[in-house]
Write an enzyme that holds these catalytic residues in place. Structure first.
Site, PDB file in Angstrom:
ATOM      1  N   HIS A 169      -1.041  11.043  -2.443  1.00  0.00           N
ATOM      2  CA  HIS A 169      -2.296  10.603  -1.822  1.00  0.00           C
ATOM      3  C   HIS A 169      -3.244  11.729  -1.425  1.00  0.00           C
ATOM      4  O   HIS A 169      -4.431  11.699  -1.741  1.00  0.00           O
ATOM      5  CB  HIS A 169      -2.008   9.739  -0.592  1.00  0.00           C
ATOM      6  CG  HIS A 169      -3.259   9.276   0.092  1.00  0.00           C
ATOM      7  ND1 HIS A 169      -3.898  10.014   1.072  1.00  0.00           N
ATOM      8  CD2 HIS A 169      -4.031   8.182  -0.095  1.00  0.00           C
ATOM      9  CE1 HIS A 169      -4.982   9.372   1.466  1.00  0.00           C
ATOM     10  NE2 HIS A 169      -5.085   8.252   0.770  1.00  0.00           N
TER      11      HIS A 169
ATOM     12  N   ASP B   6      -1.348   6.040  -5.619  1.00  0.00           N
ATOM     13  CA  ASP B   6      -2.431   6.994  -5.883  1.00  0.00           C
ATOM     14  C   ASP B   6      -2.006   7.947  -6.986  1.00  0.00           C
ATOM     15  O   ASP B   6      -0.925   8.547  -6.906  1.00  0.00           O
ATOM     16  CB  ASP B   6      -2.734   7.780  -4.599  1.00  0.00           C
ATOM     17  CG  ASP B   6      -3.051   6.852  -3.443  1.00  0.00           C
ATOM     18  OD1 ASP B   6      -4.119   6.228  -3.471  1.00  0.00           O
ATOM     19  OD2 ASP B   6      -2.204   6.723  -2.526  1.00  0.00           O
TER      20      ASP B   6
ATOM     21  N   HIS C 212       0.831  -1.197   0.000  1.00  0.00           N
ATOM     22  CA  HIS C 212       0.000   0.000   0.000  1.00  0.00           C
ATOM     23  C   HIS C 212       0.871   1.255   0.000  1.00  0.00           C
ATOM     24  O   HIS C 212       1.549   1.544   0.984  1.00  0.00           O
ATOM     25  CB  HIS C 212      -0.877  -0.047   1.256  1.00  0.00           C
ATOM     26  CG  HIS C 212      -1.823   1.084   1.406  1.00  0.00           C
ATOM     27  ND1 HIS C 212      -1.845   1.892   2.519  1.00  0.00           N
ATOM     28  CD2 HIS C 212      -2.801   1.535   0.597  1.00  0.00           C
ATOM     29  CE1 HIS C 212      -2.807   2.779   2.403  1.00  0.00           C
ATOM     30  NE2 HIS C 212      -3.401   2.600   1.236  1.00  0.00           N
TER      31      HIS C 212
HETATM   32  O1  G3P Z   1      -6.626   1.258  -2.779  1.00  0.00           O
HETATM   33  C1  G3P Z   1      -6.677   0.939  -1.425  1.00  0.00           C
HETATM   34  C2  G3P Z   1      -6.481   2.152  -0.549  1.00  0.00           C
HETATM   35  O2  G3P Z   1      -5.333   2.816  -0.974  1.00  0.00           O
HETATM   36  C3  G3P Z   1      -7.648   3.084  -0.559  1.00  0.00           C
HETATM   37  O3  G3P Z   1      -7.555   4.130   0.350  1.00  0.00           O
HETATM   38  O4  G3P Z   1      -6.959   6.372   1.181  1.00  0.00           O
HETATM   39  O5  G3P Z   1      -5.252   4.576   1.209  1.00  0.00           O
HETATM   40  O6  G3P Z   1      -5.943   5.597  -0.940  1.00  0.00           O
HETATM   41  P1  G3P Z   1      -6.374   5.202   0.447  1.00  0.00           P
HETATM   42 MG    MG Z   2      -4.788   4.442  -2.347  1.00  0.00          MG
END
Ligand code: G3P
Ligand code: MG
Length: 246
Positions: free
Chosen positions: A52, A39, A10
Site C-alpha cells: 500500500h 494495492d 479491504h
Molecule cells: O480501493 C479502496 C481503497 O483501498 C482506496 O484507498 O488508501 O486504502 O488504498 P487506500
Molecule cells: Mg487500496
C-alpha cells in the site's frame, strides 16, 4: 459488469492479519468474503508487488521507498512481524502469487493500481498482462481501479475487457465526462464525503458506486439505504455477519 459484492475485504482482513499479505487474504476468505481489494505497485526494477504505502517502514522491516527498492530486496523483507509474532515470515506478495491464491480460494478481486507519479502507464502496462495471464475466464471478472486517471486510461488500453473504477476522495466535478471517456463501470469514493444525492446521481447515470473504508455497521446500513453498491471494509467477517450477508 457483473454486480459487485456488497462487502469487499479491504487489503484482506487487516484487523486480524497484516494488510496486503497472503495471510490477510486467506483470513478474509475464511471470514466469508467473496472479494478482496489489494494495492498493486511497481518495484525499482519494474516488477509488480502487493503493497500500500510509498514507504516500506510501516508494514515491513524495510526502510526507504518501495519504488526505489529492487524486487529481490523486497522479497527478503518481513511483512508480518510488525503486526505480531505469529505473522513473522510473511512476505510481500507478488501479483502472480496473489492471484493464484485467489483462484484457489474462489475469491474475486479489485486490483487498485497504486502508481507513482510518472509511472502510471508503466504500472498498468506491466500489471494487467500479468493479471490477464493468471486469471482465467472461469473466475469472477475483476474490477481494476486507481486514483490516477492516467492509470485507469492505460488499463482501458491494455485490458479493455475488464471493468474499471475511478477512485476519489471527493466526487470530481467532471465525473460524468471522465466516466464516459474512461468507460468506467464504477466510481469508488471516500464514504466520509459522499452524500445521498451524489449516490443517487452516480447510480442514476448507470455507474456502480463503491465506498471506502467503512468499518461501522450503522454507517454501512445507511450507505446501502442510499443505494451504494459495495463497501470496502477492514472487518469483512463482522460486517458480513452483522449485516446478515453470511
Ligand atoms: O480501493 C479502496 C481503497 O483501498 C482506496 O484507498 O488508501 O486504502 O488504498 P487506500
Ligand atoms: Mg487500496
Amino acid at each position: 459488469m457483473e454486480r459487485l459484492p456488497r462487502i469487499i475485504a479491504h487489503r484482506g482482513s487487516p484487523r486480524t492479519a497484516p494488510e496486503n499479505t497472503l495471510a490477510s487474504f486467506r483470513q478474509a476468505a475464511a471470514e466469508g468474503a467473496k472479494w478482496v481489494e489489494f494495492d498493486a505497485a511497481l518495484t525499482a526494477d519494474h516488477r509488480v508487488v502487493v503493497f500500500h504505502d510509498d514507504g516500506l517502514d510501516r508494514t515491513s522491516d524495510g526502510v526507504g521507498l518501495l519504488a526505489e527498492t529492487s524486487f529481490d530486496a523486497l522479497m527478503a523483507l518481513d511483512a508480518g512481524g510488525w503486526y505480531g509474532p505469529a505473522f513473522r515470515g510473511e512476505t510481500i506478495p507478488t501479483l502472480e502469487e496473489t492471484l493464484e491464491l485467489f483462484a484457489a480460494l474462489g475469491l474475486g478481486f479489485n486490483m487498485e493500481l497504486k502508481a507513482d507519479q510518472g509511472r502510471e502507464v508503466e504500472l498498468a502496462s506491466i500489471a494487467l498482462p500479468i493479471a490477464l495471464d493468471c486469471w482465467s475466464k472461469v473466475h469472477p471478472t475483476p474490477l481494476i481501479s486507481s486514483f490516477s486517471r492516467k492509470a485507469v486510461a492505460a488499463a482501458k488500453e491494455v485490458a479493455p475487457q475488464w471493468p474499471r473504477g475511478l477512485l476519489f476522495d471527493r466526487l470530481p466535478e467532471d465525473w460524468t465526462d471522465v466516466g464516459k471517456t474512461l468507460e468506467l463501470a464504477s466510481l469508488n469514493g471516500n464514504h466520509m464525503h459522499l452524500s445521498r444525492e451524489q449516490v443517487m446521481e452516480v447510480r442514476g447515470a448507470g455507474y456502480a458506486l463503491a465506498a471506502y473504508t467503512v468499518n461501522e455497521p450503522a454507517r454501512a446500513e445507511m450507505l446501502f439505504s442510499w443505494g451504494v453498491d459495495a463497501l470496502f471494509t477492514d472487518i469483512p467477517g463482522d460486517m458480513l455477519k452483522i449485516l446478515g450477508f453470511l
